[in-house]
Every structure is written in structure tokens, then in C-alpha cells.
Design an enzyme around this catalytic site. Structure first.
Site, PDB file in Angstrom:
ATOM      1  N   CYS A 107      -7.678   2.998   3.325  1.00  0.00           N
ATOM      2  CA  CYS A 107      -6.443   2.220   3.468  1.00  0.00           C
ATOM      3  C   CYS A 107      -5.139   3.021   3.376  1.00  0.00           C
ATOM      4  CB  CYS A 107      -6.414   1.103   2.436  1.00  0.00           C
ATOM      5  SG  CYS A 107      -7.665  -0.145   2.775  1.00  0.00           S
TER       6      CYS A 107
ATOM      7  N   LYS B  90      -4.280   5.485   6.320  1.00  0.00           N
ATOM      8  CA  LYS B  90      -4.137   4.749   7.587  1.00  0.00           C
ATOM      9  C   LYS B  90      -2.912   3.821   7.546  1.00  0.00           C
ATOM     10  CE  LYS B  90      -7.061   0.904   7.746  1.00  0.00           C
ATOM     11  NZ  LYS B  90      -6.240  -0.273   7.900  1.00  0.00           N
TER      12      LYS B  90
ATOM     13  N   ALA C 220      -2.082  11.643 -12.445  1.00  0.00           N
ATOM     14  CA  ALA C 220      -1.944  12.833 -11.595  1.00  0.00           C
ATOM     15  C   ALA C 220      -3.327  13.384 -11.254  1.00  0.00           C
ATOM     16  CB  ALA C 220      -1.127  13.889 -12.328  1.00  0.00           C
ATOM     17  N   GLY C 221      -3.444  13.976 -10.095  1.00  0.00           N
ATOM     18  CA  GLY C 221      -4.736  14.524  -9.686  1.00  0.00           C
ATOM     19  C   GLY C 221      -4.688  14.943  -8.239  1.00  0.00           C
TER      20      GLY C 221
ATOM     21  N   ASN D 163       0.827  -1.212   0.000  1.00  0.00           N
ATOM     22  CA  ASN D 163       0.000   0.000   0.000  1.00  0.00           C
ATOM     23  C   ASN D 163       0.858   1.259   0.000  1.00  0.00           C
ATOM     24  OD1 ASN D 163      -2.456  -1.100  -0.276  1.00  0.00           O
ATOM     25  ND2 ASN D 163      -3.212  -0.633   1.768  1.00  0.00           N
TER      26      ASN D 163
ATOM     27  N   LEU E 219      -0.334   6.024 -11.933  1.00  0.00           N
ATOM     28  CA  LEU E 219       0.430   7.208 -12.365  1.00  0.00           C
ATOM     29  C   LEU E 219      -0.528   8.257 -12.938  1.00  0.00           C
ATOM     30  CD1 LEU E 219       3.758   6.017 -14.077  1.00  0.00           C
ATOM     31  CD2 LEU E 219       3.448   7.053 -11.825  1.00  0.00           C
TER      32      LEU E 219
HETATM   33  P1  NAD Z   1     -15.509  -2.214   7.494  1.00  0.00           P
HETATM   34  O1  NAD Z   1     -15.547  -1.143   8.495  1.00  0.00           O
HETATM   35  O2  NAD Z   1     -16.256  -2.085   6.215  1.00  0.00           O
HETATM   36  O3  NAD Z   1     -16.011  -3.580   8.175  1.00  0.00           O
HETATM   37  C1  NAD Z   1     -15.633  -3.999   9.436  1.00  0.00           C
HETATM   38  C2  NAD Z   1     -16.783  -4.798  10.038  1.00  0.00           C
HETATM   39  O4  NAD Z   1     -16.344  -5.394  11.256  1.00  0.00           O
HETATM   40  C3  NAD Z   1     -17.998  -3.940  10.405  1.00  0.00           C
HETATM   41  O5  NAD Z   1     -19.149  -4.465   9.771  1.00  0.00           O
HETATM   42  C4  NAD Z   1     -18.090  -4.040  11.930  1.00  0.00           C
HETATM   43  O6  NAD Z   1     -19.425  -4.012  12.408  1.00  0.00           O
HETATM   44  C5  NAD Z   1     -17.443  -5.400  12.162  1.00  0.00           C
HETATM   45  N1  NAD Z   1     -16.937  -5.617  13.518  1.00  0.00           N
HETATM   46  C6  NAD Z   1     -16.256  -4.755  14.326  1.00  0.00           C
HETATM   47  N2  NAD Z   1     -15.948  -5.364  15.498  1.00  0.00           N
HETATM   48  C7  NAD Z   1     -16.423  -6.623  15.433  1.00  0.00           C
HETATM   49  C8  NAD Z   1     -16.376  -7.748  16.299  1.00  0.00           C
HETATM   50  N3  NAD Z   1     -15.762  -7.693  17.471  1.00  0.00           N
HETATM   51  N4  NAD Z   1     -16.972  -8.892  15.910  1.00  0.00           N
HETATM   52  C9  NAD Z   1     -17.596  -8.999  14.705  1.00  0.00           C
HETATM   53  N5  NAD Z   1     -17.635  -7.958  13.815  1.00  0.00           N
HETATM   54  C10 NAD Z   1     -17.057  -6.797  14.174  1.00  0.00           C
HETATM   55  O7  NAD Z   1     -13.966  -2.489   7.210  1.00  0.00           O
HETATM   56  P2  NAD Z   1     -13.270  -2.975   5.836  1.00  0.00           P
HETATM   57  O8  NAD Z   1     -13.135  -1.853   4.912  1.00  0.00           O
HETATM   58  O9  NAD Z   1     -13.924  -4.220   5.383  1.00  0.00           O
HETATM   59  O10 NAD Z   1     -11.801  -3.289   6.392  1.00  0.00           O
HETATM   60  C11 NAD Z   1     -11.542  -4.384   7.233  1.00  0.00           C
HETATM   61  C12 NAD Z   1     -10.038  -4.569   7.320  1.00  0.00           C
HETATM   62  O11 NAD Z   1      -9.509  -4.912   6.033  1.00  0.00           O
HETATM   63  C13 NAD Z   1      -9.271  -3.330   7.777  1.00  0.00           C
HETATM   64  O12 NAD Z   1      -8.180  -3.729   8.557  1.00  0.00           O
HETATM   65  C14 NAD Z   1      -8.772  -2.755   6.464  1.00  0.00           C
HETATM   66  O13 NAD Z   1      -7.595  -2.004   6.628  1.00  0.00           O
HETATM   67  C15 NAD Z   1      -8.498  -3.987   5.660  1.00  0.00           C
HETATM   68  N6  NAD Z   1      -8.576  -3.790   4.214  1.00  0.00           N
HETATM   69  C16 NAD Z   1      -9.580  -3.039   3.682  1.00  0.00           C
HETATM   70  C17 NAD Z   1      -9.653  -2.877   2.309  1.00  0.00           C
HETATM   71  C18 NAD Z   1     -10.736  -2.040   1.690  1.00  0.00           C
HETATM   72  O14 NAD Z   1     -10.619  -1.679   0.528  1.00  0.00           O
HETATM   73  N7  NAD Z   1     -11.786  -1.696   2.418  1.00  0.00           N
HETATM   74  C19 NAD Z   1      -8.716  -3.497   1.470  1.00  0.00           C
HETATM   75  C20 NAD Z   1      -7.721  -4.274   2.049  1.00  0.00           C
HETATM   76  C21 NAD Z   1      -7.650  -4.423   3.416  1.00  0.00           C
END
Ligand code: NAD
Length: 453
Positions: A283, A286, A275-276, A231, A273
Site C-alpha cells: 500500500c 503504491k 525508526a528502522g 496512507n 514512530l
Molecule cells: P489482492 O491482490 O490480495 O486481491 C485481489 C484479488 O482480486 C485477487 O484474488 C484477484 O484474483 C482478484 N481479481 C482480480 N481481478 C478480478 C476480477 N476482474 N474479478 C474478480 N476478482 C478479481 O489485493 P488486496 O491486498 O486485497 O488489495 C485490494 C485493494 O485494496 C487494492 O486496491 C489495495 O490497494 C487496497 N487495500 C489493500 C490493503 C492491504 O493491506 N492489503 C489495505 C487497504 C486497502
């Protein structure tokens, strides 16, 4: 052979993973503590916008639950896909991960279970999760000791907007674990995906160039670092072209030609690549912050990653600079934003540049109107206090607008009747934040065209 799979956290990553594993033939239950989300899913409705999500939900057999107790003891593999958002100091908030790991430990079954971290977590989290699960399990079982389990890391690389496609046809699968038993079970789980031996959904055909998917089986720490390093690299590629874009603008060069000219070098590649006004989403910001703060714990600076973040923040301010340059005064002006979501084909507003830009404009006394093809309802719900006039139609955004800013490159914005829109505006300024629109067409329609990047 079909495995019993639990998915903890039914967000963008968890639900996509669950759907794809069910499509591969596994028995999947999605578990979430959000009652509304589980109720929505149980009634067959998608909880967020993602292309082909509705179609896939209709096609696969998935179970939904709020109860760890009824799901966890029966699973062979359990994915943790809960959120890991940034705290204000840049470190990831691991409270959801902690809660999930504790509940898993308390409910493990009698057979061997693999607990898979799919959430993006700091390096070392695999060991940390292991200790939480072990302690919770020991506490529950008392003198009998912990149940048999192992922790693995399986970072996710999907892109929102093409999440299902990316999950069915990934560039690679990364698995990290110190347990060969865990790696073996994970291999069984992913085998149809790795060998691409599953029927492709008609609406998501297998790419012609698709071959067997490479598997990187490694240790926990390496798998965790791969995700952050990937990332951060993508983020700095974007910031790099944006930095070159600023120079291009000063010297009168065309950054699009420059990007093509360097990107066609196979060592560089054309993707990321464009630009914008820079990246947004849940992600990149963070994960780059988490990488920098992890390095700090080890006494390391990460000057390249820090610079990428700095350039990205600057791009958002550049939009306001362009508007000032064109309008001279922002106080009392009306600015229309085209696009709210951080990228096209999603309704995700996390770290969306549009919201940051809107806040900066409102601070300077401007009035902001905003449209998005799918994210307006989500914005209205999530941001009730933000003084934006939400518009269901593009026609409403241009009303009385002194300037427009193209923030999200939704395809339908390219196809708008710009001449007709221009007639309903007060002013004629258009800032293209994505180098996306046809400058000649806009100028012919009477716009003053500016761009960022
Ligand atoms: P999100 O916020 O859409 O979903 C998280 C879910 O977890 C929510 O529905 C929430 O209610 C649930 N949750 C929280 N605590 C809980 C618990 N104790 N028990 C059961 N469910 C619980 O998050 P996301 O975008 O799907 O991201 C999840 C992870 O994946 C993050 O670490 C993120 O960095 C990573 N990630 C996200 C993406 C993306 O594009 N969104 C891509 C790659 C990696």
C-alpha cells in the site's frame, strides 16, 4: 436486516470484508477470477496467512463463486476489492477494476444495487466506474437503458497482520457517494458494526475502550482522497522518524527516546514512530506514488510526499552501508536475513524490504540465506529465480553466516537463543533493522550490534 452482498476480489481486503459482513449477519458471496483461490476457499482453506483467518472461516457462512452471472443479479451491495498495483511510472494499474466494473454492468439485477469501491483507487475513479458499469449495462439491456445502480466509495484501512481485528473494530468508516439511496443502504449494511452490536468472536474480543464507530459520510472524491491522504501521512510519519534517526546516530542521541519524547505529545502520538529500515507492503509505496501522479495531473507538486518516499528508499540502502562498514567486503560473504514478509504476522511479500535488500546484496556478490516464520513457502513459489537460500529454520540461516540482518520484527526472533546461534556463525555482525532486539543481550552473546534508523 440481512442484505445480500457480493465481494469481487477475494484477497486480503475482499476476504476480510466478506468474513466480517457475514459475521454481522449478511448473506455474503465472495467472487474471484482466480480458480485456485476459489477452490481452496471452497475446501475451507485460507489462501494466505492472517491471524484468526482460519478460525473465522470456520465460524461464518460464506459462499464462493467464479461466476458474475450467478452472483451479481441477486446482490443488494457489491464490493469491488480487486488489486490496483503500481505501473512502472507510479500510476495505478486499473485493468482489474475496469474488468470487474464491466462484468458487474453486464450482470446487474432488476433491483437497485450499490457498487462499492473498496479497492484503493485514484480520485475520480468512482465516476469512472459509474460510466463503465452504465455503458456495460446499457449494452446488455439495449434500448431499455441501464439498470438502477449507484457507486459508492468505502476505502479500507485494515492493517495486514491484524486485518480481522481492524475490520471488526475500526477507528472509523468512510462512505462516499453522490446518491443518498446508496448511503442509506450502506448505513443499513454497516449499522451493527457502527453501533458495535454484534457478538465479538471469543478469539477477537472487543477492545475495552471500543465505542460506537464514527461514520464519515461524504462525496466520492473526498472518500477517495481520504484513503490516499491517510496512507501518505502514515508513510511520512515513518520517514520523519527515520530522518531524525539518521541525525540521532550522528549526534549520539537515542532515537527510541526521541520518538517516545515526541510521541507522548498527544498532538503527535507514539504510533508509526518506530525508526528502522522503513515501510514496505502493497500500500504505502503504491499509494504515495499514485498521490504524487494524481497531483501532477493537476499541475501540483507534492514535495512532502516525495521526500517521504526518498527517505524510505534510502533506509534500505543504509542496511547495505552498515554491512559494508562492518564487513568491509561483501563479495563472497554470507548474509542471513531474519524475516521476509514486509511486516510481522503476514506472509505478504509485496514491496518487502527483505527482497530489496537481498537483491542489493546479491548484486554486490554476497550470498543470501533467509528465514521467515510463515512466508518461506510463498517466497519460494513467487520468486523461483531469486538466488536466495530459503531456510525453514532459523538454525539454517546462521550456518556459515558472516552477518545477520533482522528485517521483520517477528516476536519469536526476540526470544531466540542468541548465544547458541552465534556459535554456528562464521562472523559476529548483527544489523537490527527495526531497533527490535536487546542490544545488551546480543553483545553479551558475542555479537557486534549495529542498527538502522
Ligand atoms: P489482492 O491482490 O490480495 O486481491 C485481489 C484479488 O482480486 C485477487 O484474488 C484477484 O484474483 C482478484 N481479481 C482480480 N481481478 C478480478 C476480477 N476482474 N474479478 C474478480 N476478482 C478479481 O489485493 P488486496 O491486498 O486485497 O488489495 C485490494 C485493494 O485494496 C487494492 O486496491 C489495495 O490497494 C487496497 N487495500 C489493500 C490493503 C492491504 O493491506 N492489503 C489495505 C487497504 C486497502
Amino acid at each position: 436486516m440481512s442484505l445480500r452482498v457480493g465481494i469481487v476480489g477475494t484477497g486480503y481486503v475482499g476476504l476480510t470484508t466478506g468474513i466480517c459482513l457475514a459475521h454481522l449477519g449478511h448473506q455474503v458471496t465472495c467472487l474471484d477470477t482466480d480458480a485456485a483461490k476459489i477452490a481452496r476457499l471452497s475446501s475451507g482453506k485460507a489462501p494466505f496467512f492472517e491471524p484468526f483467518l482460519d478460525e473465522m472461516l470456520r465460524q461464518v457462512k460464506l459462499e464462493y463463486s467464479q461466476s458474475y452471472e450467478s452472483v451479481v443479479p441477486h446482490c443488494d451491495v457489491i464490493f469491488i476489492a480487486v488489486g490496483t498495483p503500481s505501473r512502472s511510472d507510479g500510476t495505478p494499474n486499473l485493468d482489474y477494476l475496469n474488468a470487474a466494473a464491466t462484468s458487474l454492468g453486464q450482470n446487474l439485477g432488476e433491483h437497485f444495487t450499490v457498487i462499492v469501491n473498496k479497492s484503493t483507487v485514484p480520485i475520480g475513479s468512482g465516476n469512472w466506474v459509474e460510466s463503465i458499469v452504465r455503458e456495460a449495462s446499457e449494452e446488455k439491456t439495449g434500448a431499455k437503458g441501464a439498470k438502477r445502480f449507484a457507486v459508492a466509495s468505502n476505502p479500507e484501512f485494515l492493517r495486514e497482520g491484524s486485518a480481522l481485528h481492524d475490520s471488526l473494530y475500526p477507528d472509523r468508516v468512510v462512505l462516499g457517494s453522490d446518491s443518498s439511496e446508496a448511503i442509506e443502504l450502506m448505513y443499513r449494511l454497516y449499522r451493527p458494526l457502527l453501533e458495535q452490536k454484534f457478538p465479538a468472536p471469543s478469539f477477537l474480543p472487543r477492545p475495552d475502550t471500543m465505542e460506537a464507530v464514527p461514520l464519515i459520510a461524504t462525496d466520492l472524491a473526498s472518500a477517495e482522497l481520504i484513503k490516499y491522504a491517510a496512507n501518505a501521512f502514515l508513510a511520512l510519519k515513518i520517514s520523519y522518524i527515520n530522518e531524525i534517526g539518521s541525525l540521532a546516530q550522528r549526534v549520539g542521541a537515542d532515537v527510541k527516546s526521541v520518538a517516545k519524547g515526541i510521541g507522548l505529545d498527544a498532538r503527535i502520538g507514539t504510533r508509526f514512530l518506530q525508526a528502522g529500515l522503513g515501510w514496505g507492503g502493497s500500500c504505502f509505496g503504491k499509494d504515495t506514488s499514485a498521490l504524487v501522479s494524481t497531483a501532477q495531473e493537476y499541475g501540483l507538486e507534492m514535495p512532502i510526499v516525495k521526500a517521504a518516499k526518498l527517505v524510505n528508499a534510502r533506509q534500505r540502502e543504509l542496511v547495505v552501508d552498515r554491512l559494508l562498514e562492518a564487513l568491509k567486503i561483501l563479495k563472497g560473504r554470507t548474509v542471513g536475513l531474519l524475516g521476509l514478509a514486509f511486516k510481522p504476522n503476514t506472509d505478504d511479500l509485496r514491496d518487502a524490504p527483505a527482497l530489496d535488500i537481498a537483491r542489493r546484496l546479491i548484486e554486490r556478490g554476497a550470498k543470501v540465506r533467509a528465514h521467515d516464520p510463515v512466508a518461506v513457502e510463498v517466497a519460494r513459489r513467487q520468486l523461483p529465480d531469486l538466488a536466495i537460500h530459503w531456510c525453514e529454520e532459523v538454525a539454517q540461516v546462521v550456518e556459515e553466516a558472516d552477518a545477520l540482518v533482522l528485517v521483520t520484527e517477528w516476536q519469536e526472533y526476540r526470544e531466540l537463543d542468541w548465544s547458541s546461534l552465534k556459535q554456528h556463525m562464521r562472523g559476529s555482525v548483527l544489523v537490527d533493522g527495526r531497533h527490535f532486539l536487546d542490544r545488551k543481550k546480543l553483545e553479551a552473546a558475542g555479537f557486534q550490534y549495529f542498527f538502522v534508523g
